[in-house]
Design an enzyme around this catalytic site. Structure first.
Site, PDB file in Angstrom:
ATOM      1  N   ALA A 111       0.766  -1.243   0.000  1.00 14.66           N
ATOM      2  CA  ALA A 111       0.000   0.000   0.000  1.00 14.66           C
ATOM      3  C   ALA A 111       0.799   1.297   0.000  1.00 14.66           C
ATOM      4  O   ALA A 111       0.273   2.332  -0.417  1.00 14.66           O
ATOM      5  CB  ALA A 111      -0.957   0.012   1.191  1.00 14.66           C
TER       6      ALA A 111
ATOM      7  N   PRO B 228       3.064   4.500  -0.863  1.00 14.70           N
ATOM      8  CA  PRO B 228       2.884   5.506   0.200  1.00 14.70           C
ATOM      9  C   PRO B 228       1.430   5.830   0.530  1.00 14.70           C
ATOM     10  O   PRO B 228       1.166   6.623   1.414  1.00 14.70           O
ATOM     11  CB  PRO B 228       3.594   6.725  -0.374  1.00 14.70           C
ATOM     12  CG  PRO B 228       3.398   6.604  -1.849  1.00 14.70           C
ATOM     13  CD  PRO B 228       3.468   5.133  -2.156  1.00 14.70           C
ATOM     14  N   GLY B 229       0.475   5.259  -0.232  1.00 14.75           N
ATOM     15  CA  GLY B 229      -0.928   5.471   0.104  1.00 14.75           C
ATOM     16  C   GLY B 229      -1.788   6.052  -1.002  1.00 14.75           C
ATOM     17  O   GLY B 229      -2.947   6.373  -0.778  1.00 14.75           O
TER      18      GLY B 229
ATOM     19  N   LYS C  29      -3.068   4.686  -3.839  1.00 18.77           N
ATOM     20  CA  LYS C  29      -4.205   3.837  -4.188  1.00 18.77           C
ATOM     21  C   LYS C  29      -5.047   3.508  -2.953  1.00 18.77           C
ATOM     22  O   LYS C  29      -6.273   3.354  -3.053  1.00 18.77           O
ATOM     23  CB  LYS C  29      -3.708   2.579  -4.894  1.00 18.77           C
ATOM     24  CG  LYS C  29      -3.078   2.870  -6.257  1.00 18.77           C
ATOM     25  CD  LYS C  29      -2.545   1.619  -6.920  1.00 18.77           C
ATOM     26  CE  LYS C  29      -1.999   1.921  -8.318  1.00 18.77           C
ATOM     27  NZ  LYS C  29      -0.803   2.782  -8.314  1.00 18.77           N
TER      28      LYS C  29
ATOM     29  N   ARG D 212       8.416   2.880   5.049  1.00 19.23           N
ATOM     30  CA  ARG D 212       7.327   3.216   4.126  1.00 19.23           C
ATOM     31  C   ARG D 212       5.964   3.047   4.794  1.00 19.23           C
ATOM     32  O   ARG D 212       5.006   3.759   4.472  1.00 19.23           O
ATOM     33  CB  ARG D 212       7.437   2.359   2.866  1.00 19.23           C
ATOM     34  CG  ARG D 212       8.558   2.811   1.940  1.00 19.23           C
ATOM     35  CD  ARG D 212       8.813   1.818   0.815  1.00 19.23           C
ATOM     36  NE  ARG D 212       7.633   1.548   0.008  1.00 19.23           N
ATOM     37  CZ  ARG D 212       7.181   2.328  -0.977  1.00 19.23           C
ATOM     38  NH1 ARG D 212       7.809   3.457  -1.266  1.00 19.23           N
ATOM     39  NH2 ARG D 212       6.119   1.990  -1.673  1.00 19.23           N
TER      40      ARG D 212
ATOM     41  N   CYS E 260       3.580  -0.717 -12.550  1.00 18.37           N
ATOM     42  CA  CYS E 260       3.867   0.473 -13.356  1.00 18.37           C
ATOM     43  C   CYS E 260       5.051   0.181 -14.271  1.00 18.37           C
ATOM     44  O   CYS E 260       5.986   0.973 -14.384  1.00 18.37           O
ATOM     45  CB  CYS E 260       4.133   1.697 -12.477  1.00 18.37           C
ATOM     46  SG  CYS E 260       5.491   1.498 -11.305  1.00 18.37           S
TER      47      CYS E 260
END
Length: 357
Positions: free
Chosen positions: A105, A107-108, A110, A133, A226
């Site tokens: 998850a 750094p947040g 999504k 992280r 990505c």
């Protein structure tokens, strides 16, 4: 300068589209942000231009604007996020009241997008295996005002063993070689190698094993990266489906993305306003729904009740949990946390010290 091995590989992969793909590296980046519906509703933001089609709260940014310096950013009114990175959660389609797990998850980005779609209802577990992280993830959850999230710092296998068959939806935004970030991050170029691609593919397959176990029958799994590498994308999904006959590709309509086999989608930078991304949408068709022990609610201390009455505070649906010396308000569906490394077990209310809240 793009790595030579990478460009040769992309020529073979894209054929006649290669020149258009290469030209996309010369255009200005299309930065974006996602408005936070948990805090600001339909707030109009001065630095936004036009909407991002696949995310109702997503907008492209005016060139040269610096929304990261605006007070609204620190207040959690929006999250800076690249447009194609919003696609996996759009494909996951989380709903209010569901149990959702974001397995990788930090750094947040999504996670907070999921939280916005859940509208404060249901249970969201967001996990990050790296402790540093995981702390960043916790801070962003707090900044965006997410009250129904549990932040853990665990190996995915440990979560799968504890919460088997518990979640309606699972997102695996897997650590990858980052080829889609070459225009955005110079380190992604310098760190790239064929060996890194293969190492990431092996790690991704391992994470997916845990994700499969976490999901309940009928649930949806979205796997995303990505990167452009087929070894990390289509080949990982094909191997997963071969080893997991209880899963099938889910055929859904996503007109903005290039669809492939096995429920896969490509976000190509020469075909949309965004960077490179990949996602696969899978459904679990067999297995048993899990029923782990639930975290037992605790009585709110008198000092908190007095404090809340004074300030006229109303809490959302949930339960009180004492964690260390702090009092948290946790989602009603939160399972037992015994033996789990927890960074944030809900919304922190405060502490009771010397008979004061």
């Amino acid at each position: 300068m793009l790595p030579h091995e990478f460009t040769e590989k992309m020529k073979a992969l894209l054929g006649d589209e290669y020149e258009a793909f290469l030209a996309s590296y010369d255009r200005p980046r299309n930065a974006g942000l996602r408005r936070n519906p948990l805090k600001c509703g339909d707030l109009s933001l001065p630095f936004c231009t036009h909407p991002i089609p696949w995310e109702p709260n997503g907008f492209y940014l005016q060139e040269g604007s610096r929304p990261g310096l605006h007070p609204f950013h620190d207040a959690g009114a929006y999250y800076l996020q690249e447009a194609s990175a919003m696609a996996p959660v759009a494909l996951l389609d989380p709903q209010p009241g569901e149990r959702v797990c974001d397995l990788c998850a930090a750094p947040g980005r999504k996670t907070t997008q999921i939280a916005g779609r859940m509208a404060g209802e249901g249970f969201l577990l967001c996990n990050e295996i790296n402790p540093k992280r995981a702390k960043i993830l916790s801070r962003n959850i707090e900044r965006m005002g997410v009250a129904n999230a549990l932040v853990t710092n665990e190996h995915p296998k440990n979560l799968a063993d504890r919460y088997e068959g518990f979640f309606d939806r699972v997102l695996v935004d897997a650590p990858c070689s980052g080829e889609g970030m070459f225009r955005k991050e110079e380190a992604a170029v310098t760190d790239w190698s064929t060996e890194t691609v293969l190492m990431c593919a092996n790690r991704q397959k391992e994470i997916l094993q845990s994700a499969a176990k976490l999901l309940k029958p009928g649930g949806r799994l979205v796997y995303s990266t990505c990167t452009f590498a087929p070894e990390e994308n289509e080949q990982v999904v094909a191997a997963f489906l071969t080893n997991h006959p209880e899963f099938t590709a889910l055929e859904i309509t996503a007109p903005w993305f290039a669809a492939g086999e096995n429920g896969t989608f490509r976000m190509w930078p020469h075909k949309l306003l965004g960077e490179g991304h990949f996602a696969a949408v899978l459904q679990k068709t067999a297995g048993e729904e899990g029923s782990p022990a639930m975290e037992q609610p605790q009585k709110l201390p008198r000092q908190w009740l007095d404090f809340a009455k004074t300030l006229q505070i109303t809490l959302p649906a949930g339960k009180a949990v004492l964690f260390g010396t702090s009092l948290y308000w946790a989602p009603e569906d939160m399972p037992s946390l015994r033996g789990i490394k927890v960074m944030r077990p809900g919304l922190e209310l405060g502490e009771v010290k010397k008979d004061r809240f």
